[in-house]
Design an enzyme around this catalytic site. Structure first.
Site, PDB file in Angstrom:
ATOM      1  N   CYS A  38       1.614  -4.112 -12.903  1.00 61.58           N
ATOM      2  CA  CYS A  38       2.764  -4.432 -13.750  1.00 61.58           C
ATOM      3  C   CYS A  38       3.562  -3.166 -14.067  1.00 61.58           C
ATOM      4  CB  CYS A  38       2.300  -5.103 -15.042  1.00 61.58           C
ATOM      5  SG  CYS A  38       3.659  -5.526 -16.163  1.00 61.58           S
ATOM      6  N   CYS A  68       4.820  -3.032 -17.651  1.00 56.26           N
ATOM      7  CA  CYS A  68       3.777  -2.698 -18.632  1.00 56.26           C
ATOM      8  C   CYS A  68       3.454  -1.206 -18.626  1.00 56.26           C
ATOM      9  CB  CYS A  68       2.506  -3.482 -18.323  1.00 56.26           C
ATOM     10  SG  CYS A  68       2.715  -5.250 -18.148  1.00 56.26           S
ATOM     11  N   ASP A  69       3.339  -0.626 -17.444  1.00 59.14           N
ATOM     12  CA  ASP A  69       2.748   0.708 -17.311  1.00 59.14           C
ATOM     13  C   ASP A  69       3.679   1.791 -16.799  1.00 59.14           C
ATOM     14  OD1 ASP A  69       0.324  -0.391 -18.140  1.00 59.14           O
ATOM     15  OD2 ASP A  69      -0.274  -0.899 -16.112  1.00 59.14           O
TER      16      ASP A  69
END
Length: 309
Positions: free
Chosen positions: A134, A137-138
């Site tokens: 992701c 997300c990261d």
């Protein structure tokens, strides 16, 4: 046979949030936790984009916080995997580990989706140490660093473009000699000076001491020109698709071609009365913890209204 007014399947943000709302509505929910609390969140190292955690939070800590909040209002937790589901009016029957049976007036499916992996051992070795599924997300953790994205479709191109706004350089590793993405996404990638597309490359292994520091790639695998190439990277992002964890509930619950549960309009209701879906198992678009939590809230409120009606 244990009876419940509301049974929730899944222990990620959607499942736990549904449990909080269902428990506060005095539905005395039972939550089946499954094999991996937190689901895909466990792949990441730190969560910085969930409201209420201004300094960020580790996935295990956030899941523990949500679980304790659900427990505070009277949620009952059951460890184990659902092995059989008979869904339909007026009662749904759920079996856990082939032995424990539950009859539920309403069911909330929050089983999530699993990222597809390449199947190489080093993916597992570096989970949470540079391997992610992701970019949203990261990606923030790789500012001004070099990363690689695997895939050739729209998702991979979107992830590569997103990461190019944060990272110094992005490699896009493509197995085929062309991109499968839509023309507009291809143009964005091919015209982005920060993205280097590596066509006809397969990932052999990831390398590094304690976290990802590089990747060994095979160029033109199986052909006379085959050779192994090495790239130095700090992060490795998989963008080859997700598989919703919904096989157990089909064909009773209607799903799309990819297996995502189809919900009705702005509702979390499925085609089966009294059965609701929340989180990534019904969301092919966002795949974010906050979105999953919101849908879990909606599912629980709708389950309560269904019971009242």
């Amino acid at each position: 046979m244990t009876h419940t007014r509301c049974l929730i399947i899944g222990s990620g943000p959607a499942g736990y949030t549904a449990a909080i709302y269902a428990a506060r509505a005095n539905l005395q929910p039972i939550l089946i936790e499954g094999p991996q609390t937190g689901g895909q969140l466990m792949i990441t190292t730190e969560i910085e984009n969930f409201p209420g955690y201004p300094d960020g939070v580790e996935p295990f800590q956030m899941m523990d916080d949500l679980r304790r909040q659900a427990a505070r209002f009277g949620t009952t937790f059951v460890s184990g995997s659902v092995t059989n589901a008979r869904l339909g009016v007026p009662i749904n029957y759920i079996t856990v580990e082939d032995k424990d049976e539950y009859e539920a007036e309403t069911v909330i499916i929050a089983t999530g989706a699993s990222a597809k992996f390449l199947g190489i051992q080093s993916e597992q070795d570096y989970k949470g140490k540079g391997v992610s599924a992701c970019a949203t997300c990261d990606g923030f953790f790789y500012r001004r660093k070099t990363v690689a994205v695997v895939g050739g479709g729209d998702t991979a191109c979107e992830e590569a473009n997103y990461l190019s706004n944060l990272c110094e350089k992005v490699y896009l590793i493509v197995r085929k000699p062309y991109l499968r993405a839509s023309k507009i996404m291809q143009d964005r990638v091919l015209n982005n000076p920060k993205i280097e597309v590596l066509f006809e490359h397969n990932t052999l292994r990831l390398t590094g001491e304690n976290r990802v520091e590089g990747a060994d790639l095979i160029y033109k695998k199986g052909e006379p020109e085959e050779e192994i190439r090495h790239i130095a990277i700090n992060g490795f992002f998989l963008a080859i698709g997700h598989k919703p964890n919904t096989d157990l509930f089909r064909p009773a619950v209607e799903c799309n071609e990819e297996g995502y549960i189809i919900v009705r309009g702005d509702s979390q209701a499925t085609n089966v009365p009294g059965v609701f879906a929340a989180g990534d198992c019904a969301d092919p678009h966002y795949r974010q913890a906050i979105v999953a939590a919101g849908s879990g809230c909606k599912a629980a409120i709708e389950a309560d209204r269904y019971l009242q009606a």
